[in-house]
Design a protein around this motif. Structure first.
Motif, short mmCIF file in Angstrom:
data_model
loop_
_atom_site.label_atom_id
_atom_site.label_comp_id
_atom_site.label_asym_id
_atom_site.label_seq_id
_atom_site.Cartn_x
_atom_site.Cartn_y
_atom_site.Cartn_z
N ILE A 29 11.54 13.41 -29.03
CA ILE A 29 11.22 14.66 -29.02
C ILE A 29 12.31 15.78 -29.74
CG2 ILE A 29 10.83 16.85 -27.70
CD1 ILE A 29 9.19 15.07 -25.55
N ILE A 30 13.47 15.44 -29.16
CA ILE A 30 14.67 16.11 -29.90
C ILE A 30 14.94 15.95 -31.35
CG2 ILE A 30 17.30 16.63 -29.73
CD1 ILE A 30 16.86 15.66 -26.47
N THR A 31 14.72 14.59 -31.48
CA THR A 31 14.80 14.21 -33.12
C THR A 31 13.82 14.87 -33.89
OG1 THR A 31 15.83 12.05 -32.49
CG2 THR A 31 15.08 12.14 -34.61
N ALA A 32 12.68 14.88 -33.45
CA ALA A 32 11.33 15.33 -34.29
C ALA A 32 11.81 17.04 -34.26
CB ALA A 32 10.08 15.27 -33.46
N MET A 33 12.09 17.70 -33.06
CA MET A 33 12.36 19.19 -33.31
C MET A 33 13.54 19.61 -34.21
SD MET A 33 12.49 19.89 -29.19
CE MET A 33 13.66 21.42 -29.32
N LYS A 34 14.68 18.48 -34.28
CA LYS A 34 15.75 18.86 -35.22
C LYS A 34 15.12 18.59 -36.79
CE LYS A 34 19.55 17.75 -32.20
NZ LYS A 34 20.64 16.70 -31.99
N ALA A 35 14.08 17.64 -36.95
CA ALA A 35 13.72 17.40 -38.06
C ALA A 35 12.69 18.27 -38.47
CB ALA A 35 13.13 15.89 -38.27
N ARG A 36 12.26 19.19 -37.55
CA ARG A 36 11.02 20.39 -37.71
C ARG A 36 10.08 19.77 -38.22
NH1 ARG A 36 14.17 24.30 -37.22
NH2 ARG A 36 15.79 25.53 -38.49
N ASP A 37 9.62 18.63 -37.37
CA ASP A 37 8.40 17.82 -37.62
C ASP A 37 7.29 18.45 -36.44
OD1 ASP A 37 6.25 16.11 -37.65
OD2 ASP A 37 7.49 14.52 -37.63
N ALA A 38 6.48 19.52 -36.80
CA ALA A 38 5.96 20.04 -35.75
C ALA A 38 4.67 19.21 -35.19
CB ALA A 38 5.36 21.62 -36.48
#
Length: 163
Positions: A26-35
């Motif tokens: 989840i954190i990785t996806a948030m940092k990658a701005r993958d909504a």
């Protein structure tokens, strides 16, 4: 200085649980701005927390796997309805989300191995009819392979094998 400091993992001497991996993703996806990924994983995270609260149990791999399987089944059922309704956009979104969640599920046993296991347990329990299906499923749940089994499919297989 303890070896676990700075690794971002609370227990460096063991593999992270499925839930810990999901939280890190989840954190990785948030940092990658993958909504889309963030939303799907956060929704699953909430479902896992809700299941733990409802069952009044701590979050562990069996609970996480059960919740993930339920989510994948719901998404699969919804995809069928979207296909009937001709909503290709929603079908594509569901397919992507199913693939994302299946990453966290353990790889199941091959169908031949599942069938052999069911036949073996039916013989061990001595089940003679569909009335004894509960005994067979209970025995299967005690097996070390239980976390790898999809009991929805196994139940149908047991029904087919019993007269």
């Amino acid at each position: 200085m303890p070896s676990g400091l700075g690794t971002g993992h609370p227990h460096p001497d063991r593999m992270p649980s499925i839930y810990e991996t999901l939280r890190a993703d989840i954190i990785t996806a948030m940092k990658a701005r993958d909504a889309a990924t963030t939303l799907a994983l956060r929704t699953t995270d909430a479902a896992i927390k809700r299941a733990a609260m409802d069952a009044n149990k701590p979050i562990d791999d069996p609970l996480t796997i059960t919740t993930l399987r339920k989510a994948v089944k719901n998404l699969t059922d919804a995809r069928v309805e979207f296909e009937k309704g001709g909503r290709a956009d929603l079908v594509a979104a569901n397919t992507t989300e199913i693939a994302l969640l299946e990453k966290y599920l353990p790889k199941g046993l091959e169908p031949a191995k599942v069938e052999a296991l069911v036949v073996e347990v039916i013989a061990a329990v001595g089940a003679q009819s569909k009335k004894e299906m509960g005994k067979v499923l209970a025995a299967l749940k005690q097996r070390p392979e239980a976390p790898l089994l999809d009991f929805g499919a196994v139940s149908k297989l047991v029904q087919a094998k019993l007269p």
